[in-house]
Design an enzyme around this catalytic site. Structure first.
Site, mmCIF file in Angstrom:
data_model
loop_
_atom_site.group_PDB
_atom_site.id
_atom_site.type_symbol
_atom_site.label_atom_id
_atom_site.label_comp_id
_atom_site.label_asym_id
_atom_site.label_seq_id
_atom_site.Cartn_x
_atom_site.Cartn_y
_atom_site.Cartn_z
ATOM 1 N N GLY A 253 23.455 43.565 13.082
ATOM 2 C CA GLY A 253 23.281 42.157 13.410
ATOM 3 C C GLY A 253 23.656 41.852 14.849
ATOM 4 O O GLY A 253 22.983 41.070 15.533
ATOM 5 N N THR A 254 24.727 42.449 15.329
ATOM 6 C CA THR A 254 25.180 42.191 16.698
ATOM 7 C C THR A 254 24.101 42.576 17.698
ATOM 8 O O THR A 254 23.778 41.809 18.612
ATOM 9 C CB THR A 254 26.483 42.972 16.981
ATOM 10 O OG1 THR A 254 27.479 42.529 16.052
ATOM 11 C CG2 THR A 254 26.968 42.759 18.395
ATOM 12 N N ASN B 192 28.846 32.148 8.794
ATOM 13 C CA ASN B 192 29.598 33.200 8.105
ATOM 14 C C ASN B 192 30.918 32.725 7.519
ATOM 15 O O ASN B 192 31.402 33.276 6.548
ATOM 16 C CB ASN B 192 29.822 34.392 9.035
ATOM 17 C CG ASN B 192 30.236 34.004 10.434
ATOM 18 O OD1 ASN B 192 29.572 33.200 11.083
ATOM 19 N ND2 ASN B 192 31.337 34.563 10.904
ATOM 20 N N GLN C 294 23.768 35.997 7.530
ATOM 21 C CA GLN C 294 24.434 35.558 6.299
ATOM 22 C C GLN C 294 23.486 34.846 5.337
ATOM 23 O O GLN C 294 23.910 34.408 4.270
ATOM 24 C CB GLN C 294 25.619 34.642 6.632
ATOM 25 C CG GLN C 294 26.731 35.313 7.407
ATOM 26 C CD GLN C 294 27.531 36.323 6.583
ATOM 27 O OE1 GLN C 294 27.390 36.438 5.361
ATOM 28 N NE2 GLN C 294 28.393 37.071 7.255
ATOM 29 N N SER D 27 21.226 41.888 9.103
ATOM 30 C CA SER D 27 22.120 43.045 9.160
ATOM 31 C C SER D 27 22.157 43.737 7.801
ATOM 32 O O SER D 27 22.297 43.071 6.767
ATOM 33 C CB SER D 27 23.529 42.571 9.537
ATOM 34 O OG SER D 27 24.460 43.614 9.365
ATOM 35 N N HIS E 111 24.427 45.729 6.328
ATOM 36 C CA HIS E 111 25.643 45.799 5.498
ATOM 37 C C HIS E 111 26.041 44.471 4.874
ATOM 38 O O HIS E 111 27.006 44.408 4.115
ATOM 39 C CB HIS E 111 26.804 46.435 6.275
ATOM 40 C CG HIS E 111 27.448 45.579 7.318
ATOM 41 N ND1 HIS E 111 28.650 44.954 7.088
ATOM 42 C CD2 HIS E 111 27.090 45.260 8.570
ATOM 43 C CE1 HIS E 111 29.000 44.286 8.179
ATOM 44 N NE2 HIS E 111 28.072 44.455 9.098
ATOM 45 N N THR F 188 16.210 57.235 19.123
ATOM 46 C CA THR F 188 15.731 57.813 17.867
ATOM 47 C C THR F 188 16.235 56.976 16.693
ATOM 48 O O THR F 188 17.411 56.621 16.643
ATOM 49 C CB THR F 188 16.217 59.272 17.735
ATOM 50 O OG1 THR F 188 15.742 59.984 18.880
ATOM 51 C CG2 THR F 188 15.700 59.930 16.474
ATOM 52 N N CYS G 39 36.024 39.446 12.131
ATOM 53 C CA CYS G 39 36.481 39.854 13.457
ATOM 54 C C CYS G 39 37.673 39.028 13.934
ATOM 55 O O CYS G 39 38.448 39.481 14.754
ATOM 56 C CB CYS G 39 35.346 39.742 14.461
ATOM 57 S SG CYS G 39 34.654 38.105 14.516
#
Ligand code: PLP
Length: 365
Positions: free
Chosen positions: A69-70, A138, A166, A186, A188, A224, A305
């Protein structure tokens, strides 16, 4: 251990793990290679791209795989053409800090954490090139009126990005109906592994790559491909999605009924169905998170974070929440495996822990 921190990260779903393991073990070719090994890897990547495109309601060519996501947020905000950027005060740091590098203006939110589309309109300048407003927050789960903001951006001829990390997988997302040009997701956060994500880039929209050194992803992201991660994300995008808010709503009712002096942030706004952010007045959020952890429950003080940081949440601050209330707030985010027994047990544990911490608290008289 009962896990209630799905906005920080989700466990890999069993059917996703199967794909991850198979591709990791058997498909080691480089998707850029011409031979059979390469073709097999390419097939996995393109099947995943089609699956992610179905999740978002776009065409496969409009999906750019990233490392998460970042990176998707950075690519959208930093890769947009030269010019002025408008974003909001409640964005994830991946957008907020990328915006800061571009001298972005940030618009305010109301007490429920909602962006007023008119505020976005007022922030536009003749040289504005990009508006970035997240889909679901989030920390609070509050949803933004993307369609309305998209209409304003379109009218002004400005690109519109939304951080959907989210939202995707939690509510139905259709990027065409939303009217966004760029949309980040994202892996995860939707039961795929960490280190993989994607950016929807509407056909015809030009963004400049942040990562150069190859012609991968149609020259929008060199390097890659993370073939197993991408294949797993494709499998995760196809998971059945129960989208019920029933357990979250049950928990909120139970907590409000049993515990005095509780405030739920953003409860008056539309939210994703899995998230609640509650202030237990007089209680230190960190102490409550630790007490619940010892009792076998994982919750959070807010953004993963900023957990552990003593600074109050920038999101709650932007909503006008006083620091003392912000520091008493925890985020509970539910997921696929949570049951009614889990939330019942959490309500009991919260009642006990809050009562005990309040007894010790000079701030709670
Ligand atoms: N955007 C939002 C709203 C998030 O919640 C997160 C993760 O916490 C990210 C972006 C960053 O995603 P990733 O962890 O995949 O880099």
């Amino acid at each position: 251990m009962r896990y209630f921190d799905h906005n920080a990260t989700t466990p890999i779903a069993p059917e996703v793990l199967e794909v991850l393991a198979r591709v990791q073990a058997d498909v080691f070719g480089n998707p850029s290679s011409i031979h059979t090994w390469g073709q097999q890897a390419r097939k996995e990547v393109e099947a995943a791209r089609a699956s992610v495109a179905r999740l978002l309601g776009c065409g496969p060519k409009e999906v750019v795989f990233t490392s998460g996501g970042t990176e998707a947020d950075n690519l959208a905000v930093l890769g947009a053409p030269e010019g002025h950027v408008v974003t909001t005060a409640i964005e994830h740091p991946a957008v907020l800090e990328a915006g800061r590098l571009r001298g972005a203006d940030t618009v305010r939110v109301d007490g429920q954490g909602r962006v007023d589309p008119d505020e976005v309109r007022r922030a536009l300048r003749p040289d504005t090139v990009l508006v970035s407003v997240m889909h679901a927050n989030n920390e609070t789960g509050v949803l933004q009126p993307l369609e309305e903001i998209a209409a304003i951006a379109r009218e002004a001829g400005v690109l519109f990005h939304s951080d959907g990390v989210q939202a995707a997988g939690r509510i139905a997302v259709d990027v065409k109906a939303l009217g966004v040009d760029l949309y980040s997701i994202s892996g995860h956060k939707l039961y795929a592994p960490k280190g993989v994500g994607a950016l929807y880039v509407r056909e015809g929209v030009k963004i400049s790559a942040r990562q150069v050194g190859g012609r991968h992803e149609r020259e929008r992201r060199a390097g890659t491909e993370n073939v197993p991660g991408i294949a797993a994300m494709g499998a995760a995008a196809a998971l059945p999605r129960p989208e019920s808010a029933a357990l979250r709503d049950w928990l909120e009712e139970a907590v409000l009924e049993r515990i005095p002096d509780v405030f739920i942030h953003g409860r008056g706004a539309a939210r994703v169905p899995n998230t609640t952010n509650m202030a237990f007045l007089g209680v230190e959020a960190e102490a409550l998170v630790i007490a619940l952890d010892l009792a076998g429950f994982a919750v959070s003080t807010g953004a993963a974070c900023s957990s552990g940081a003593t600074r109050p949440s920038h999101v709650l601050e932007a909503m006008g929440v006083p620091p003392a209330v912000s520091k008493a707030s925890i985020r509970i985010s539910l997921g696929r495996s949570n049951t009614i027994e889990d939330v019942e047990a959490l309500a009991v544990a919260l009642e006990k822990a809050v009562a005990r911490l309040r007894k010790l608290s000079p701030a709670y008289a």
